[in-house]
Design a protein around this motif. Structure first.
Motif, PDB file in Angstrom:
ATOM      1  N   ARG A  42     -18.891  -1.071  35.637  1.00 48.30           N
ATOM      2  CA  ARG A  42     -17.925  -1.895  36.329  1.00 48.30           C
ATOM      3  C   ARG A  42     -18.179  -3.343  35.927  1.00 48.30           C
ATOM      4  O   ARG A  42     -19.286  -3.701  35.539  1.00 48.30           O
ATOM      5  CB  ARG A  42     -18.004  -1.712  37.852  1.00 48.30           C
ATOM      6  N   HIS A  43     -17.144  -4.166  36.013  1.00 49.14           N
ATOM      7  CA  HIS A  43     -17.239  -5.571  35.636  1.00 49.14           C
ATOM      8  C   HIS A  43     -17.034  -6.428  36.873  1.00 49.14           C
ATOM      9  O   HIS A  43     -16.211  -6.113  37.740  1.00 49.14           O
ATOM     10  CB  HIS A  43     -16.194  -5.921  34.583  1.00 49.14           C
ATOM     11  N   ALA A  44     -17.783  -7.509  36.954  1.00 49.67           N
ATOM     12  CA  ALA A  44     -17.695  -8.378  38.130  1.00 49.67           C
ATOM     13  C   ALA A  44     -17.999  -9.808  37.721  1.00 49.67           C
ATOM     14  O   ALA A  44     -18.818 -10.059  36.826  1.00 49.67           O
ATOM     15  CB  ALA A  44     -18.656  -7.914  39.223  1.00 49.67           C
ATOM     16  N   ASP A  45     -17.326 -10.728  38.379  1.00 50.01           N
ATOM     17  CA  ASP A  45     -17.598 -12.151  38.202  1.00 50.01           C
ATOM     18  C   ASP A  45     -18.898 -12.494  38.920  1.00 50.01           C
ATOM     19  O   ASP A  45     -19.087 -12.146  40.096  1.00 50.01           O
ATOM     20  CB  ASP A  45     -16.427 -12.961  38.781  1.00 50.01           C
ATOM     21  N   VAL A  46     -19.794 -13.178  38.243  1.00 52.78           N
ATOM     22  CA  VAL A  46     -21.100 -13.469  38.834  1.00 52.78           C
ATOM     23  C   VAL A  46     -20.956 -14.319  40.089  1.00 52.78           C
ATOM     24  O   VAL A  46     -21.732 -14.172  41.047  1.00 52.78           O
ATOM     25  CB  VAL A  46     -22.010 -14.162  37.790  1.00 52.78           C
ATOM     26  N   VAL A  47     -19.973 -15.211  40.153  1.00 54.03           N
ATOM     27  CA  VAL A  47     -19.796 -16.057  41.329  1.00 54.03           C
ATOM     28  C   VAL A  47     -19.337 -15.224  42.520  1.00 54.03           C
ATOM     29  O   VAL A  47     -19.851 -15.367  43.634  1.00 54.03           O
ATOM     30  CB  VAL A  47     -18.787 -17.182  41.025  1.00 54.03           C
ATOM     31  N   THR A  48     -18.374 -14.329  42.300  1.00 52.61           N
ATOM     32  CA  THR A  48     -17.923 -13.458  43.378  1.00 52.61           C
ATOM     33  C   THR A  48     -19.020 -12.490  43.796  1.00 52.61           C
ATOM     34  O   THR A  48     -19.183 -12.183  44.987  1.00 52.61           O
ATOM     35  CB  THR A  48     -16.683 -12.669  42.920  1.00 52.61           C
ATOM     36  N   LEU A  49     -19.806 -12.035  42.835  1.00 50.84           N
ATOM     37  CA  LEU A  49     -20.861 -11.065  43.112  1.00 50.84           C
ATOM     38  C   LEU A  49     -21.899 -11.629  44.079  1.00 50.84           C
ATOM     39  O   LEU A  49     -22.329 -10.950  45.027  1.00 50.84           O
ATOM     40  CB  LEU A  49     -21.518 -10.662  41.795  1.00 50.84           C
ATOM     41  N   LEU A  50     -22.294 -12.871  43.890  1.00 49.49           N
ATOM     42  CA  LEU A  50     -23.357 -13.451  44.708  1.00 49.49           C
ATOM     43  C   LEU A  50     -22.943 -13.617  46.168  1.00 49.49           C
ATOM     44  O   LEU A  50     -23.798 -13.606  47.054  1.00 49.49           O
ATOM     45  CB  LEU A  50     -23.780 -14.804  44.127  1.00 49.49           C
ATOM     46  N   ARG A  51     -21.637 -13.804  46.439  1.00 52.35           N
ATOM     47  CA  ARG A  51     -21.187 -13.976  47.816  1.00 52.35           C
ATOM     48  C   ARG A  51     -20.605 -12.704  48.416  1.00 52.35           C
ATOM     49  O   ARG A  51     -20.006 -12.745  49.490  1.00 52.35           O
ATOM     50  CB  ARG A  51     -20.119 -15.078  47.879  1.00 52.35           C
TER      51      ARG A  51
END
Length: 834
Positions: A42-51
């Motif tokens: 799966r792919h995720a934005d690191v900024v969205t992932l942290l929050r």
């Protein structure tokens, strides 16, 4: 999650999401590829992932930038992905993505077969399928390496040893190249300079016959490939390694009432990617807040507004790796060049481990290139301000808030995501990305890690703050009022903590209890994103005007109501569009030519609009240009420039005209480039930007250079042939003989309106658009003869009479247009004619 906030996330790090552990197996810009134990990605934005909810970092391996073996690529990567489902089936009994409830095949059921038996069964299955190199020993080795190294372990270990870049070169040549580049630390040597130094370094071995150097062409090609692959100096470059903070003055901006506004641009530029991390507009001697500048550098532009208020974000199932996200860079070294002193910067950098150095003489970096980029930055943004995008800022007197809003949008849409027209200096390598945002993504993928944004607590600590009491009307911060229903619980109570971004006045953050709340401005600042320019429709006298939209909200239906406040009605009448039949005819003809030119591959005709002052030439150009831009419906981040508008100043030569077109298209050209080179650069730039409409106003000021043998219409024909766009020229008829011989241009002459039925119909349409409380319908058509005598049928004079008359009628309370009022307004030119 707050207890563990990693500095970076990279390949090999393990994270927990939705109750399952994942391994980071890929990085591309801000996009992480997460792979779970059974191989699902799966792919995720690191900024969205942290929050996000349920996210944590159990452990994080310490790794230096660029450390570790290179990721498999090309055929090796494809082969590794082919092996993955087979190895996962050996380990778990099921291939990746098997539906719930699926039973393992008998030969691969872990409850019935040992690991060795499952490996033998897989080897036999692949051998029966006719595949070579799938012995039980090979399958066992693949399984063991996958358990130890993950997906990288499935790649063929021979893939990077032979046949790679530079494999056929003598190792002495490669070592000499690296030695030469390392000796020139801080500079970016040209390939020819490297070749000469390598030749001198290996001269003795070449003379003795022990070594043969490649040809000049081969050296250039292979050096560029090695450099682009990071095999020479690539591991020493990564986003955030060096960030230069510099300042450059914008050209003076003329104010509507006379005078000029002097503004300075303070910006932060990443050296290795040339990404513009942030830029703020400064006026006068007030210094830039250094800690707030660091917060804007560190936090990506798309998350500055909601970083404190947002929490518990849901991570989408998949994020496309091609999605354009603003770059995220955590600076490791800040180089302060010519910027003024920045208060609070040193303490903020010390708390967060950022090294601050004065650039001159402190650290080696390509200063000449940074200065070139600074000039290019100021020039391109100044051209944006003077284009159609900056019309409202210019009309409003260039307020700093509006210029800052244009700058923020332009930095992301044009500078970072815009297509690079040339590769200069530091980045002169073939096959490099076509935009700075893509260059950032490539460097993060090469390094194998991406920096993380500041935690909400760290971000709040960088912003200037104060304690304010919430009154009945809201919060007052720095002379602005902010209010929100979320503040109702703390109104007229004890002061609360407030944080703000000094360069974004749309909102502040207030901490009423434990959580931060974003409080919007009661009167929003006039920030103008590039894709939200108000458009006035040529088909309606009221369509598209922002004041009309507010007036319509007050009334009960779609028809404008006169019950709106006086201030709104005055603003509405001041910008009341009065499009004469001639103006509408120009717009129709231009639309027809655009449709014709979009579907033809041959000669593309243009349009010449001629007429005396006040006949509506400029109005027709601007209205059509804005409506054409609106119909383009560009997506966010698009680099297209649908329309270009150029106003020719007096005594302009063809070369000056082409240079102005180049500036509008943001095409860098040599200072002393000739007309032929400029014409080529302009046509190439407009083709790259997808420009479909070129508007040239006041064309009568274009004159042939003294002693030139090239007719002006040859330049026009060249552009019409090379650029698949519609060219529309406007100017006074008597002063435009230069375009008469052009075979590409159709002529349309404008003049005063005759006293006929069309004149009365025009007055009737205008009267229907008036928002006056006591104006009797039919009054203007009844005065048609008198109005034509007062104005001579000129559109500019009629517009002045009706707009200013409506404003005066509102201010003095008469609320209607009388003959005496219009006579008084027309007295300056009416008396002079007598």
């Amino acid at each position: 999650m707050d207890a563990v906030w990693p500095d970076r996330l990279g390949v090999g790090d393990r994270v927990r999401l939705d109750g399952r552990e994942h391994t980071v197996t890929g990085v591309y810009g801000r996009c992480l590829t997460l792979t779970d134990a059974v191989g699902s990605e799966r792919h995720a934005d690191v900024v969205t992932l942290l929050r996000s909810r349920g996210f944590s970092v159990p452990d994080q391996a310490a790794r230096a930038p660029g450390a570790g073996p290179p990721r498999p690529a090309g055929d090796a990567a494809e082969r590794a992905r082919w092996w993955l489902p087979h190895i996962v089936e050996i380990l778990t009994g099921l291939p990746p993505g098997a539906p719930p409830g699926t039973r393992p095949r008998p030969d691969f059921d872990p409850a019935r077969r040992t690991l060795g038996e499952r490996e033998e069964a897989k080897s036999e299955e692949l051998r029966r399928a006719g595949l070579r190199g799938t012995s039980a020993r090979t399958v066992r080795r693949k399984r063991a390496r996958y358990e130890a190294e993950g997906l990288d372990g499935l790649a063929d270990g021979r893939a990077g040893r032979n046949g790679g870049l530079g494999a056929r070169w003598d190792p002495r040549i490669l070592e000499a190249m690296r030695q030469v580049v390392s000796e020139l630390a801080g500079e970016r040597p040209g390939v020819e300079s490297v070749r000469r130094r390598v030749t001198r370094l290996l001269a003795a071995e070449v003379r003795s016959g022990k070594l043969v150097l490649p040809s000049r062409t081969t050296f250039h090609r292979l050096y560029a490939e090695l450099d682009a692959a990071g095999l020479i100096v690539g591991p020493d470059r990564w986003p955030g390694r060096q960030v230069v903070v510099d300042a450059v003055r914008l050209p003076p901006l003329p104010l509507p009432g006379g005078g000029q506004r002097e503004l300075e641009l303070v910006f932060a530029l990443d050296i290795d990617t040339e990404v513009l991390l942030t830029a703020v507009v400064r006026e006068g001697s007030r210094p830039v807040d250094g800690a707030a500048l660091l917060a804007r550098i560190w936090m990506p532009a798309d998350r500055r507004a909601d970083w404190l208020a947002g929490h518990g974000i849901a991570v989408p199932d998949s994020l496309s790796a091609e999605k354009s996200l603003p770059p995220l860079v955590r600076p490791q070294t800040l180089l302060l060049d010519r910027a003024a002193p920045l208060p609070r910067l040193a303490d903020a950098c010390r708390r967060h481990g950022v090294l601050v150095r004065a650039a001159p003489g402190a650290l080696p970096y390509p200063r000449h290139h940074a200065e070139f980029v600074a000039r290019q930055l100021a020039g391109m943004f100044s051209a944006c301000l003077r284009s159609m995008r900056g019309d409202q800022a210019r009309d409003a007197g260039w307020p700093v808030d509006m210029v800052q809003g244009l700058l923020d949008a332009w930095a992301q849409e044009e500078w970072n995501s815009g297509e690079l027209h040339r590769q200069q200096g530091e980045f002169a390598v073939p096959q490099s990305p076509r935009s700075r945002a893509l260059r950032y993504a490539v460097l993060t993928a090469r390094a194998g890690w991406v920096a993380t944004p500041p935690s909400p607590e760290a971000f709040a600590g960088l912003l200037p703050g104060a304690r304010r009491r919430v009154t009945a009307s809201g919060l007052y911060v720095n002379g602005r009022r902010f209010d929100s229903p979320a503040l109702d619980a703390v109104r007229r109570r004890h002061p609360i903590e407030v944080r703000r971004d000094p360069y974004d006045t749309r909102h502040v953050w207030a901490r009423a209890a434990e959580d931060w709340t974003a409080v919007p401005a009661a009167v929003p600042a006039p920030l103008l994103p590039l894709d939200r320019i108000p458009i006035r429709s040529p088909a309606s006298s009221t369509g598209g005007h922002p004041v009309v939209a507010r007036v319509q909200e007050v009334g009960s239906g779609r028809t404008p109501t006169v019950e709106a406040p006086d201030s709104s009605r005055i603003e509405y009448h001041a910008g009341l569009p009065l499009h004469t039949p001639d103006v509408e005819a120009v717009i129709r003809r231009a639309e027809e030519l655009v449709l014709l030119n979009e579907h033809t591959s041959g000669a593309r005709p243009g349009l010449v609009v001629s007429g005396e002052s006040g006949t509506g030439k400029t109005t027709a150009l601007l209205v059509f240009g804005r409506s054409y831009t609106a119909r383009a419906r560009l997506p966010a981040g698009s680099t297209r420039l649908p329309a270009v508008y150029v106003r020719v100043p007096p005594a302009t030569t063809p070369r000056m005209f082409l240079a102005e077109l180049a500036r509008q298209a943001s095409a860098p050209v040599r200072e002393r480039a000739g007309a032929a080179e400029l014409a080529r650069e302009v046509s190439d730039a407009l083709n790259r930007l997808g420009t479909g409409l070129v508007l040239v106003d006041e064309f009568e000021y274009l004159n042939a250079a003294r002693g030139s043998s090239t007719p002006l219409f040859d330049t026009v024909d060249y552009l019409c042939d090379r650029v698949p766009a519609t060219f529309v020229f406007a100017g006074r008829a008597a002063a435009m003989p230069c375009l008469a011989p052009s075979r590409r241009l159709l002529h349309l002459a404008l003049g005063p309106m005759p006293h006929d039925r069309a004149w009365r119909d025009h007055l009737a349409r205008t009267e229907a658009a008036l928002l006056l409380r006591r104006h009797a319908p039919g009054s203007l058509p009844d005065m048609a003869d008198h109005l034509h005598q007062l104005t001579g049928g000129r559109a500019d004079r009629l517009g002045y009479l009706l707009r200013s008359g409506a404003i005066r009628a509102i201010r003095d309370g008469t609320e209607h247009l009388s003959r005496a009022l219009l006579d008084d307004l027309a007295s300056p030119w009416h008396n002079s004619r007598r």
